[in-house]
Design an enzyme around this catalytic site. Structure first.
Site, short mmCIF file in Angstrom:
data_model
loop_
_atom_site.label_atom_id
_atom_site.label_comp_id
_atom_site.label_asym_id
_atom_site.label_seq_id
_atom_site.Cartn_x
_atom_site.Cartn_y
_atom_site.Cartn_z
N ASP A 393 0.86 -1.21 -0.06
CA ASP A 393 -0.02 0.05 -0.07
C ASP A 393 0.82 1.18 -0.20
O ASP A 393 1.90 0.98 0.17
CB ASP A 393 -0.84 0.23 1.32
CG ASP A 393 -1.90 0.99 1.42
OD1 ASP A 393 -2.10 1.51 0.35
OD2 ASP A 393 -2.39 1.44 2.39
N GLU A 396 2.50 4.79 -4.36
CA GLU A 396 2.43 5.76 -5.48
C GLU A 396 3.88 6.56 -5.52
O GLU A 396 4.06 6.81 -6.70
CB GLU A 396 1.42 6.61 -5.08
CG GLU A 396 -0.11 6.34 -5.20
CD GLU A 396 -0.35 5.51 -3.82
OE1 GLU A 396 0.01 5.65 -2.82
OE2 GLU A 396 -0.93 4.29 -4.12
N ASP A 477 -9.09 3.39 -2.03
CA ASP A 477 -10.08 3.89 -0.93
C ASP A 477 -11.10 4.62 -1.33
O ASP A 477 -11.59 5.74 -1.52
CB ASP A 477 -9.23 5.21 -0.20
CG ASP A 477 -8.24 4.43 0.64
OD1 ASP A 477 -8.00 3.39 0.57
OD2 ASP A 477 -7.27 5.25 1.16
C1 GLC Z 1 -4.72 3.43 2.94
C2 GLC Z 1 -5.20 1.98 2.22
C3 GLC Z 1 -6.08 1.61 3.08
C4 GLC Z 1 -5.68 1.07 4.41
C5 GLC Z 1 -4.99 2.40 5.01
C6 GLC Z 1 -4.41 1.97 6.32
O1 GLC Z 1 -5.60 4.28 2.97
O2 GLC Z 1 -5.69 2.29 0.97
O3 GLC Z 1 -6.69 0.35 2.41
O4 GLC Z 1 -6.59 0.44 5.22
O5 GLC Z 1 -4.14 3.16 4.27
O6 GLC Z 1 -3.51 1.10 6.19
#
Ligand code: GLC
Length: 761
Positions: A393, A396, A477
């Site tokens: 995650d 980017e 998200d």
């Molecule tokens: C980001 C991710 C989400 C995750 C959060 C905390 O917003 O896209 O899926 O739960 O980070 O890690």
């Protein structure tokens, strides 16, 4: 002066005139007054055309392209300038206008209007769009399937509010498919820098492409079908390898399930309530202060024991891993990374620190092979504890430290940071869009080291063209909004057309609070998409299948059980996708491109080649309009035959998603169980749908190892056809018999009788 290619920019300095043209080895080079153009043939239906402003071409390896040029090119004098022949392409360079026209075997596929245009930091090119052209692909975008009329940007961005006009989001796949109703062609811009596509936005009859770089590296792909284009594009950029079967099961996630007792309660609830589930996702709170590759000892005192207990119950654990490494002099990963030069630096050599969940953090420079190896190795505490998959995650990469003035595109590592690129450093901006892909590449390597012989499962938020080789993608998200349920359909279809088969979104919506009906409808939809996971925000109310009362729980259970019963079908379709690069979740236009009504149809889709899924996307709807292409179809639930070539009103009670089966389909089913690990895939049944000739190749293997690559799989071709007596007969043939666990003789049920209507016999 032309000033419409990007919304905010004027362009000047055309790159022509032409000074000379020459064949150079397998390439043809046109020398221009400013820069040069190089043409090579990758294969007969893929041609590469590069423009370099300096005249010299970069030798940096592409992140996306895996195919090597195989063809040769030749140069002749054409009507108004040099003509280059490359595979099935011919390229005419107009000496006076500087325009480039690319033709394939069936005519012109790109009518360049003029020369490459330059400004201080960018190169651009424009072409004519035919009035009836649709534009597909371009990866993860909001909006409808057909992107015509949009202006889109490629710049991986952590933007948590996906309103319809929001662009860009997390993924950059600069690949588009042009389709004029008869013929399709593809265009891929291989650049990890910021780029823009004006798809008839500034001028409805113009296509504009611009890239913030000194080179423009384009690939032209000939169709004629959309499927030909996607297939060629995935030959160029690679294909998903077959995932482990458990990763096709359902996964439950939340930010965050902790401590261990809560995880175990969750697991038990699934089992007690008879709801199949294969995977539990652990979000950032499993870590010690968000330090990647650590466990919070108080919350998870013995991760290996927990993973083992869960595995006995048929669960896998997938943990999140973010790129940001906490700046902490007592944290060995940080200390080691700083000492060994693993982090991105500023031009003065100092480590760049941004801000993410752990606070001040350094960013591993994944553009370097040594850093990827180091990162892969760092996975030991997770993978050796029994974690089966890694969720990447914030790659980017997201950075909370820059001033954004409300522009989320700035919420990333700044351009002054350098990307070392194995000793050939350049501004981070030029490789920005590759960061997520490079991270996933490192993660995939970790599996080779710590789970040898097991197929990796990597899930990612950010990516670039070719990401399908390393990871599945979820669309980030979203919100618990009906609008986002509706948007998920074209968004995921667009990813499939952009080479990414293994795609899905947070079922139920991530931010905000779903209600029971939205949750149920979302589960019904997601159960029939390639990647199936429910996930929710830290402040959302509980979003487990049972959180909304018995009616929703029953609907969610049915949806998940339907998914599990379809796993033999889905797994076979995944295997096919791994071979032909075509999506598992398919827009109708892919399979019915001659049917004009499918051109921008994106509130329904095909799952594999045989099932038509029409999710309910609005509250209180208990029926919906479904377009069925020409031919005979069957209502999956009632087995009633329905003639296609028209829209019908399908019943959609609360716990039922409208689902149709194409006549001639053969759908294999297994008996659902708590988890894929507990299912008996040696006992299958097949529903064969009469009314048209058809075939299905059932693929079976152990679901987890690479033995299939050495032939340890079973492939059986089932065919349905009409015999001379008018009855429908099913014929089967073992094409490969390499896996002993395969189903020996499935129970076959014929659905529907002889059909005498149009599209049938
Ligand atoms: C980001 C991710 C989400 C995750 C959060 C905390 O917003 O896209 O899926 O739960 O980070 O890690």
């Amino acid at each position: 002066m032309i000033n419409w290619i990007t919304k905010d920019k004027a362009w000047e300095l055309p790159a022509s005139p032409l000074l000379g043209a020459a064949a150079r080895g397998a390439a043809c080079v046109l020398e221009l007054a400013k820069g040069s153009i190089e043409l090579t043939a990758v294969e007969p239906s893929i041609m590469r055309l590069r423009y370099s402003r300096s005249g010299a071409f970069s030798v940096r390896p592409s992140r996306a392209v895996v195919a090597l040029p195989t063809g040769s090119v030749s140069l002749v004098e054409g009507k108004s300038g040099p003509e280059i022949l490359a595979g099935r392409f011919s390229v005419d360079f107009d000496r006076s206008s500087g325009g480039i026209t690319v033709s394939g075997s069936n005519g012109i596929i790109f009518s360049g209007e003029g020369p490459f245009l330059l400004d201080r930091d960018s190169v651009s090119l424009t072409a004519i769009l035919a009035p009836d052209e649709s534009i597909y692909g371009l990866g993860e975008k909001t909006g409808f399937l057909d992107r015509r009329g949009r202006h889109v940007e490629m710049w991986n961005t952590d933007d948590p509010v996906h309103t319809p006009d929001k662009d860009p989001l997390y993924q950059s796949i600069p690949f588009l498919i042009r389709f004029d109703g008869v013929r399709a062609s593809g265009l891929f811009l291989d650049s990890t820098a910021r780029s823009f596509f004006d798809l008839g936005f500034s001028d409805s009859e113009r296509l504009g492409i611009s890239v913030h770089d000194t080179e423009m590296d384009l690939y032209f792909i000939e169709g004629p079908s959309i499927a030909d284009v996607v297939s060629a594009y995935t030959r160029l950029t690679g294909r998903m390898s077959l995932p482990p079967r458990w990763a096709l099961g359902f996964g439950q996630s939340r930010w965050s399930y902790h401590p261990e007792s809560r995880v175990m309660d969750l697991a038990l609830s699934f089992r007690k309530r008879d709801i199949p589930c294969d995977t539990i996702y652990l979000d950032i709170d499993y870590m010690d202060g968000y330090r990647v590759f650590t466990w919070n000892g108080a919350r998870f005192p013995d991760p290996a024991r927990m993973c083992a207990k869960l595995e006995m119950m048929g669960f896998r654990v997938v943990t999140i891993v973010d790129p940001g490494v906490k700046r902490d002099a007592l944290y060995p990963l940080y200390v080691e990374g700083a000492r060994e030069g693993r982090f991105c630096r500023l031009a003065d050599g100092s480590i760049y620190h941004g801000k993410v969940w752990p606070g001040e953090s350094a960013y591993p420079d994944f553009s370097c092979g040594a850093t990827r190896e180091w990162w892969a190795h760092a996975h030991r505490p997770l993978l050796e504890s029994g974690v089966s998959g890694i969720w990447n995650d914030m790659n980017e990469p997201s950075d909370f430290s820059p001033e954004t003035d409300g522009d989320r595109r700035k919420a990333t590592v700044p351009d002054e940071v350098m990307s070392d690129e194995d000793g050939d450093p350049r501004s981070f901006a030029l490789s920005h869009n590759a960061y997520g892909l490079d991270m996933c590449r490192a993660t995939a390597q970790a599996f080779e080291e710590f789970r040898p012989g097991k197929r990796p499962f990597v899930l990612t938020r950010a990516g670039y063209a070719g990401i399908q080789r390393y990871a599945a993608v979820w669309t980030g998200d979203n919100h618990s909004w009906w609008e986002h349920l509706a948007q998920a359909v074209p968004m995921q279809l667009g990813m499939g057309l952009s080479g990414v088969c293994f795609v899905g979104g947070d079922s139920g919506g991530f931010q905000g609070d779903a209600d029971g009906e939205l949750f149920a409808r979302w589960m019904e939809f997601s159960a029939l998409t390639p990647f199936f996971r429910a996930h929710s925000f830290i402040d959302s109310k509980p979003h487990e299948p049972w959180s909304f009362g018995p009616e929703t729980e029953a609907a969610a259970r049915d949806a998940i059980r339907l998914r599990y019963s379809l796993l033999p079908y889905l797994y076979s379709e995944f295997r096919k996708a791994s071979l032909d690069g075509l999506p598992v979740m398919r827009p109708l236009v892919l399979d019915y491109q001659n049917d004009a009504r499918t051109r921008n149809l994106c509130d329904e889709f095909l799952l594999g080649r045989s099932l038509l899924v029409a999710p309910v996307l609005r509250p209180a709807e208990r029926e919906r309009l479904v377009y069925l292409p020409e031919g005979l179809w069957y209502d999956f639930h009632t087995k009633e035959a329905v003639e296609g070539g028209r829209s019908i009103i399908a019943a959609a009670p609360f716990n039922r998603i409208p689902l149709f089966v194409r006549a001639g389909a053969l759908i294999p089913f297994a008996e659902p169980a708590d988890s894929t690990a507990l299912m008996d895939f040696s006992r299958l049944r097949i529903e064969a749908y009469a009314g048209a000739r058809g075939a299905f190749e059932l693929y079976e293997d152990d679901g987890e190892s690479f033995a299939y690559r050495e032939g340890a799989y079973t492939l059986t071709r089932y065919e349905i056809a009409q015999a001379s007596d008018g009855e429908w007969k099913i014929h089967s043939e073992r094409i490969c018999n390499g896996w002993t666990g395969a189903c020996a003789s499935p129970v076959v049920k014929l659905i529907g009788g002889p059909w005498k209507g149009p599209g049938g016999l």
